[in-house]
Design a protein around this motif. Structure first.
Motif, PDB file in Angstrom:
ATOM      1  N   GLU A  22      28.207  53.810  43.169  1.00  0.00           N
ATOM      2  CA  GLU A  22      27.620  53.092  42.047  1.00  0.00           C
ATOM      3  C   GLU A  22      26.227  52.626  42.449  1.00  0.00           C
ATOM      4  O   GLU A  22      26.033  52.129  43.547  1.00  0.00           O
ATOM      5  CB  GLU A  22      28.490  51.900  41.653  1.00  0.00           C
ATOM      6  CG  GLU A  22      29.860  52.293  41.110  1.00  0.00           C
ATOM      7  CD  GLU A  22      30.664  51.094  40.670  1.00  0.00           C
ATOM      8  OE1 GLU A  22      30.058  50.146  40.114  1.00  0.00           O
ATOM      9  OE2 GLU A  22      31.889  51.095  40.878  1.00  0.00           O
ATOM     10  N   ASN A  23      25.264  52.755  41.528  1.00  0.00           N
ATOM     11  CA  ASN A  23      23.838  52.553  41.808  1.00  0.00           C
ATOM     12  C   ASN A  23      23.345  53.609  42.796  1.00  0.00           C
ATOM     13  O   ASN A  23      22.914  53.314  43.916  1.00  0.00           O
ATOM     14  CB  ASN A  23      23.547  51.155  42.335  1.00  0.00           C
ATOM     15  CG  ASN A  23      22.040  50.865  42.386  1.00  0.00           C
ATOM     16  OD1 ASN A  23      21.226  51.677  41.942  1.00  0.00           O
ATOM     17  ND2 ASN A  23      21.673  49.709  42.916  1.00  0.00           N
ATOM     18  N   TRP A  49      20.714  55.596  42.690  1.00  0.00           N
ATOM     19  CA  TRP A  49      19.295  55.582  43.033  1.00  0.00           C
ATOM     20  C   TRP A  49      19.002  54.527  44.095  1.00  0.00           C
ATOM     21  O   TRP A  49      18.169  54.724  44.982  1.00  0.00           O
ATOM     22  CB  TRP A  49      18.440  55.347  41.781  1.00  0.00           C
ATOM     23  CG  TRP A  49      18.386  56.542  40.891  1.00  0.00           C
ATOM     24  CD1 TRP A  49      18.919  56.665  39.640  1.00  0.00           C
ATOM     25  CD2 TRP A  49      17.776  57.803  41.190  1.00  0.00           C
ATOM     26  NE1 TRP A  49      18.694  57.927  39.132  1.00  0.00           N
ATOM     27  CE2 TRP A  49      17.986  58.641  40.055  1.00  0.00           C
ATOM     28  CE3 TRP A  49      17.081  58.318  42.280  1.00  0.00           C
ATOM     29  CZ2 TRP A  49      17.521  59.948  40.001  1.00  0.00           C
ATOM     30  CZ3 TRP A  49      16.622  59.623  42.227  1.00  0.00           C
ATOM     31  CH2 TRP A  49      16.843  60.426  41.098  1.00  0.00           C
ATOM     32  N   GLY A  50      19.700  53.397  44.008  1.00  0.00           N
ATOM     33  CA  GLY A  50      19.533  52.379  45.028  1.00  0.00           C
ATOM     34  C   GLY A  50      20.010  52.869  46.385  1.00  0.00           C
ATOM     35  O   GLY A  50      19.397  52.590  47.425  1.00  0.00           O
ATOM     36  N   LEU A  75      20.689  45.806  46.975  1.00  0.00           N
ATOM     37  CA  LEU A  75      20.617  46.513  45.703  1.00  0.00           C
ATOM     38  C   LEU A  75      21.984  46.671  45.038  1.00  0.00           C
ATOM     39  O   LEU A  75      22.086  47.250  43.958  1.00  0.00           O
ATOM     40  CB  LEU A  75      19.974  47.892  45.894  1.00  0.00           C
ATOM     41  CG  LEU A  75      18.499  47.882  46.318  1.00  0.00           C
ATOM     42  CD1 LEU A  75      17.986  49.306  46.521  1.00  0.00           C
ATOM     43  CD2 LEU A  75      17.635  47.156  45.285  1.00  0.00           C
ATOM     44  N   CYS A 122      24.715  48.441  46.035  1.00  0.00           N
ATOM     45  CA  CYS A 122      25.296  49.788  46.050  1.00  0.00           C
ATOM     46  C   CYS A 122      26.769  49.708  46.456  1.00  0.00           C
ATOM     47  O   CYS A 122      27.108  49.056  47.451  1.00  0.00           O
ATOM     48  CB  CYS A 122      24.535  50.678  47.033  1.00  0.00           C
ATOM     49  SG  CYS A 122      22.777  50.839  46.660  1.00  0.00           S
TER      50      CYS A 122
END
Length: 357
Positions: free
Chosen positions: A308-309, A311-312, A290, A292
């Motif tokens: 960063e990211n 939710w992932g 994903l 991340c």
């Protein structure tokens, strides 16, 4: 009538359960205080100054002592009070050679066996009064501690060097196999030497390859969070002490302290360790795929502000944790209180007289 012969696992599990009961308070107290100091620090890093650094020292003391306590009380369960000091000392030596909780278990077992072997030696009557406080602890410590330092230490150091070299060779490989390997290493010994190699590999490259800490940070949170979830969903599978430890494991996992899973692993290693390994691998692989990025040399949910990211990253932790919870929940038998677990004949076989000096 001849009594049914027991397998080796029944007494081994009894010794592990006894030691785990004594060890849990060290993990809970030390882990939560350590996590609290990191959380109040305002950033995903260990505080280095002020009262938070002192608070962190208190938590670190608990985390430093739980492996010696584990080994000490394994030896205590095996050999009564004469095994206590050899077990503590040998398990402490295991921490010095970075052998992790598995080394602590090995140290406790070696100390217990050493003391029991010494007890078979017939001593003159004038030596028997001091045997339990002098001869057995001294001899057991020299035997088990010597094996830990002179025999076990060098191979473990060599294995750790080999794993580090192996991971460096994988750094340019595709993300999927690298993520699966790193995640499995993080979960298999929960803060032990294999875990430390994977963490160090990712931490040293956090500024250049932050996706490594994105996966490793998620994997490190997975075992304790997964086991905490398991105690909530599959309550009948766990003892009251384990259910209490499950709440603490959720907190420690969120703070990136993989050691929160160790009380469960010592109580039921056959089911818990594979579940942790698979779940952490799922979490790390998911975070890699994903994309991340974690810009802090730390793990758990506490690092979300610098991820960063996000939710992932949360999804990776959730998928890995549910994997752990489901594997343990569906394979573990229902908990049965000790007084109902065996009949009187089995109790007689397994009973350990802790009152003997």
């Amino acid at each position: 009538m001849e009594k049914k012969k027991q397998s080796w696992w029944a007494p081994a599990q009894k010794h592990l359960m006894t030691a785990t009961g004594y060890m849990i308070p060290f993990v809970v107290a030390g882990g939560i205080i350590f996590a609290l100091s990191v959380m109040l620090n305002g950033k995903a890093a260990v505080p280095t100054s002020g009262w938070l650094a002192q608070l962190n020292e208190i938590g670190s003391a608990g985390l430093a002592l739980f492996i010696p306590a584990l080994g000490g009380y394994i030896a205590f369960s095996m050999a009564d009070r004469p095994g206590l000091a050899p077990g503590f000392i040998t398990a402490y030596l295991a921490t010095q050679i970075h052998a992790g909780f598995l080394g602590g278990i090995l140290g406790g077992v070696m100390a217990g066996y050493a003391v029991n072997l010494l007890k078979r030696i017939k001593l003159p009557s004038n030596f028997r009064t001091i045997s339990s406080i002098f001869i057995y602890p001294l001899g057991g410590t020299l035997i088990a501690g010597g094996i830990m330092v002179y025999v076990v230490g060098a191979p473990i150091a060599g294995i750790m060097d080999s794993m580090t070299t192996f991971l460096k060779g994988l750094s340019g490989a595709a993300k999927a196999p690298l993520g699966a390997v790193l995640g499995a290493m993080v979960g298999v010994d929960m803060g032990g030497p294999i875990n430390k190699v994977a963490y160090t590999f990712a931490q040293t490259q956090v500024n250049t390859l932050p996706f490594l800490m994105g996966g490793v940070g998620a994997a490190g949170a997975t075992p304790p969070i997964g086991l905490g979830i398991a105690t909530l969903i599959f309550r009948k599978k766990f003892s009251p002490d384990e259910r209490s430890a499950g709440t603490a494991a959720l907190v420690m996992g969120s703070m990136g302290i993989t050691e929160g899973a160790i009380p469960f692993a010592t109580a039921d290693p056959v089911r818990v360790i594979p579940a942790n390994t698979v779940g952490a691998s799922v979490a790390c692989l998911t975070a890699f795929l994903l994309g991340c990025l974690n810009h802090a040399p730390w793990g758990g949910l506490i690092v979300l502000p610098v991820v960063e990211n996000r939710w992932g990253y949360v999804l990776a932790v959730l998928l890995g944790s549910l994997t752990v919870a489901c594997i343990v929940g569906f394979t573990k038998k229902d908990y049965v209180p000790k007084d109902l677990h065996t009949d009187s004949s089995d109790d007689e076989d397994l009973d350990i007289n802790i009152q003997k000096f």
